[in-house]
Design a protein around this motif. Structure first.
Motif, short mmCIF file in Angstrom:
data_model
loop_
_atom_site.label_atom_id
_atom_site.label_comp_id
_atom_site.label_asym_id
_atom_site.label_seq_id
_atom_site.Cartn_x
_atom_site.Cartn_y
_atom_site.Cartn_z
N ARG A 160 0.82 -1.21 0.00
CA ARG A 160 0.00 0.00 0.00
C ARG A 160 0.86 1.27 0.00
NH1 ARG A 160 -2.71 -3.90 -0.99
NH2 ARG A 160 -4.60 -4.52 0.15
N HIS A 161 1.86 1.27 -0.87
CA HIS A 161 2.76 2.43 -0.96
C HIS A 161 2.40 3.25 -2.19
CE1 HIS A 161 6.27 4.95 -1.12
NE2 HIS A 161 6.78 4.39 -0.03
N PRO A 162 2.21 4.56 -2.07
CA PRO A 162 1.84 5.39 -3.23
C PRO A 162 3.01 5.60 -4.19
CG PRO A 162 2.15 6.76 -1.29
CD PRO A 162 2.25 5.33 -0.82
N VAL A 163 2.65 5.82 -5.47
CA VAL A 163 3.66 5.99 -6.51
C VAL A 163 3.14 6.96 -7.57
CG1 VAL A 163 2.78 4.04 -7.87
CG2 VAL A 163 5.17 4.74 -8.13
N THR A 164 4.03 7.71 -8.18
CA THR A 164 3.71 8.52 -9.35
C THR A 164 4.55 8.02 -10.51
OG1 THR A 164 5.36 10.20 -8.75
CG2 THR A 164 3.10 10.55 -7.99
N LEU A 165 3.97 8.07 -11.71
CA LEU A 165 4.63 7.55 -12.91
C LEU A 165 4.65 8.62 -13.98
CD1 LEU A 165 2.74 4.18 -12.93
CD2 LEU A 165 5.20 4.26 -13.06
N VAL A 166 5.76 8.72 -14.70
CA VAL A 166 5.86 9.59 -15.87
C VAL A 166 6.38 8.75 -17.02
CG1 VAL A 166 6.83 11.69 -16.85
CG2 VAL A 166 6.42 11.54 -14.38
N THR A 167 5.70 8.79 -18.17
CA THR A 167 6.15 7.97 -19.30
C THR A 167 5.71 8.54 -20.64
OG1 THR A 167 6.17 5.71 -20.20
CG2 THR A 167 4.09 6.49 -19.27
N LYS A 168 6.45 8.14 -21.68
CA LYS A 168 6.06 8.38 -23.06
C LYS A 168 5.72 7.06 -23.75
CE LYS A 168 9.34 12.23 -23.79
NZ LYS A 168 10.17 12.10 -22.57
N GLY A 169 5.66 5.97 -22.99
CA GLY A 169 5.49 4.65 -23.57
C GLY A 169 4.09 4.09 -23.42
N ALA A 170 3.57 3.50 -24.49
CA ALA A 170 2.25 2.86 -24.45
C ALA A 170 2.27 1.54 -23.71
CB ALA A 170 1.73 2.65 -25.87
N ARG A 186 -6.22 5.03 -3.90
CA ARG A 186 -5.54 6.33 -3.94
C ARG A 186 -4.03 6.19 -3.75
NH1 ARG A 186 -6.43 10.16 -0.39
NH2 ARG A 186 -7.34 8.91 1.27
N LEU A 187 -3.46 5.29 -4.56
CA LEU A 187 -2.03 5.00 -4.45
C LEU A 187 -1.24 5.35 -5.71
CD1 LEU A 187 -2.18 1.47 -2.74
CD2 LEU A 187 -1.57 3.65 -1.66
N VAL A 188 -1.88 5.93 -6.73
CA VAL A 188 -1.15 6.17 -7.97
C VAL A 188 -1.66 7.39 -8.71
CG1 VAL A 188 -2.65 4.73 -9.43
CG2 VAL A 188 -0.24 5.05 -10.06
N ARG A 189 -0.72 8.09 -9.36
CA ARG A 189 -1.03 9.12 -10.35
C ARG A 189 -0.11 8.89 -11.53
NH1 ARG A 189 -0.76 13.07 -6.16
NH2 ARG A 189 1.12 13.91 -7.12
N VAL A 190 -0.63 9.04 -12.74
CA VAL A 190 0.15 8.83 -13.96
C VAL A 190 0.21 10.12 -14.75
CG1 VAL A 190 0.24 7.61 -16.17
CG2 VAL A 190 -0.43 6.37 -14.09
N PHE A 191 1.40 10.46 -15.21
CA PHE A 191 1.58 11.62 -16.09
C PHE A 191 2.12 11.13 -17.43
CE2 PHE A 191 1.71 13.32 -11.85
CZ PHE A 191 1.02 14.52 -11.95
N ILE A 192 1.44 11.51 -18.48
CA ILE A 192 1.88 11.18 -19.83
C ILE A 192 2.56 12.41 -20.43
CG2 ILE A 192 1.19 10.42 -22.13
CD1 ILE A 192 0.84 8.32 -19.90
N SER A 193 3.79 12.23 -20.87
CA SER A 193 4.55 13.33 -21.44
C SER A 193 4.13 13.55 -22.89
CB SER A 193 6.05 13.01 -21.37
OG SER A 193 6.81 14.04 -21.95
N LEU A 194 3.67 14.75 -23.19
CA LEU A 194 3.26 15.14 -24.55
C LEU A 194 4.19 16.24 -25.04
CD1 LEU A 194 -0.64 15.33 -24.22
CD2 LEU A 194 0.70 13.49 -25.22
N THR A 195 4.80 16.02 -26.18
CA THR A 195 5.74 16.99 -26.73
C THR A 195 5.24 17.63 -28.02
OG1 THR A 195 7.51 15.59 -25.87
CG2 THR A 195 8.16 17.33 -27.38
#
Length: 358
Positions: A160-170, A186-195
């Motif tokens: 039950r440890h929270p994590v954030t993710l950043v990726t450009k990969g499908a 409520r353990l995760v947030r995901v950020f998708i990098s858009l360029t």
């Protein structure tokens, strides 16, 4: 002694056009056209991977520019090959070049789950979100075979440890089952990098990343699974992709992004000559203008590493980007802060005995 190959050679599927010398190497040689015949550099470069036994899992920082104090990176180097990647200079620590070596000579860290388990079990450990991909992308192509990122997520979910993710990969969609369950708690947030939404620009700027449409699909599908998704509009490159700012935010909003942030192009150490050579190779007619605008945002330099400046820059052009981002975000109703704080209260060390009735 390291030898620097000729610049300005575009290689299919790779971002860097050459290998700048390792700044920690005691000597360097340069290729010189002395009239002798030399074989041309191969158009295709194979990816090599070597294993590294991990001595620790978490990396710690005290940067006021970052929203996290700990991160975890399963891989050193990144096959995505983004020419602007601020992590490229770190490859020099392993006696490798930040150029082509960074995207073709990768290091896979082994034993990370075991090391992370040990660190989470330490008596003084205080639970706060771990950022995955603080340096290189945890969903780069190598992850499909190694599956280290998935194993880490399984451990974090179990304790039950929270994590954030950043990726450009499908490839992140492979783990949507874990992410959905983590989102419920409520353990995760995901950020998708858009360029960029321009597939042709993406092809040379970020050669082995997911296409713009694939990244928007990732946002839609994760959002449909209840996973909170944000858009990282990064990097904004003056004179190259900055005109897409509003369109990128529009696309992210329609794909389900709840939050968004932006960052200005960063060119630390060897990234500056790599990026400038890439510009001359692929966009020679714009190279002078782009570099001029970048320097206007960096006090006349290629880069300014000061806290509070390195992510945003300064000057009229940088201020204009910030105003445009604020205006577009407000129009779309996109927050610049997370709508849902992550839960740190449910954390239990991996070896702790759970509730007998759960």
């Amino acid at each position: 002694m390291t030898q620097t190959p000729p610049k300005g050679v575009a290689r299919k599927g790779r971002g860097a056009t050459f290998d700048p010398h390792n700044r920690f190497a005691p000597s360097v040689s340069e290729a010189v056209d002395d009239g002798w015949w030399q074989a041309e550099a191969p158009a295709m470069l194979a990816t090599e991977v070597r294993d590294e036994a991990s001595k620790s899992a978490l990396s710690w920082n005290r940067s006021p520019d970052l929203g996290f104090d700990r991160s975890l990176n399963p891989y050193r180097g990144c096959e995505h090959g983004c020419i602007y990647c601020f992590a490229r200079p770190s490859h020099a620590y392993w006696d490798l070049s930040p150029g082509l070596d960074f995207e073709t000579r990768l290091i896979a860290r082994t034993g990370l789950v075991e090391r992370l388990t040990e660190e989470l079990c330490k008596p003084g450990y205080v639970c706060r979100p771990i950022n995955l991909s603080g340096n290189t992308d945890c969903y780069q192509p190598l992850e499909a075979k190694r599956r280290t990122t998935r194993a880490i997520l399984e451990l974090l979910l179990a304790c039950r440890h929270p994590v954030t993710l950043v990726t450009k990969g499908a490839l992140i969609l492979r783990d949507r089952d874990l992410l959905a369950e983590m989102a419920e708690r409520r353990l995760v947030r995901v950020f998708i990098s858009l360029t960029s939404l321009d597939a042709e620009l993406k092809r040379t700027l970020e050669p082995r990343t997911a296409s713009p449409q694939a990244r928007l699909r990732v946002m839609r599908e994760l959002s449909a699974d209840g996973v909170p998704v944000g858009a990282l509009i990064s990097p904004l490159i003056p004179g190259l992709n900055d005109h897409e700012l509003e369109r990128l935010l529009d696309a992210a909003h329609h794909a389900g992004a709840r939050t968004a942030a932006w960052m200005l192009l960063r060119l630390p150490h060897e990234v500056a000559p790599l990026f400038e050579d890439w510009l001359q190779t692929h966009y020679p007619e714009r190279a002078g203008k782009v570099m001029s605008l970048i320097r206007q945002c960096r006090g006349g330099k290629d880069y300014d590493a000061r806290f509070g400046h390195r992510m945003r820059g300064e000057g009229v052009f940088a201020e204009l980007l910030e105003q445009r981002f604020q205006k577009a975000s407000k129009r779309l109703g996109i927050s610049q802060r997370s709508e849902m704080g992550l839960d740190v209260s449910a954390f239990r060390p991996p070896h702790a005995q759970g509730d007998l009735f759960n």
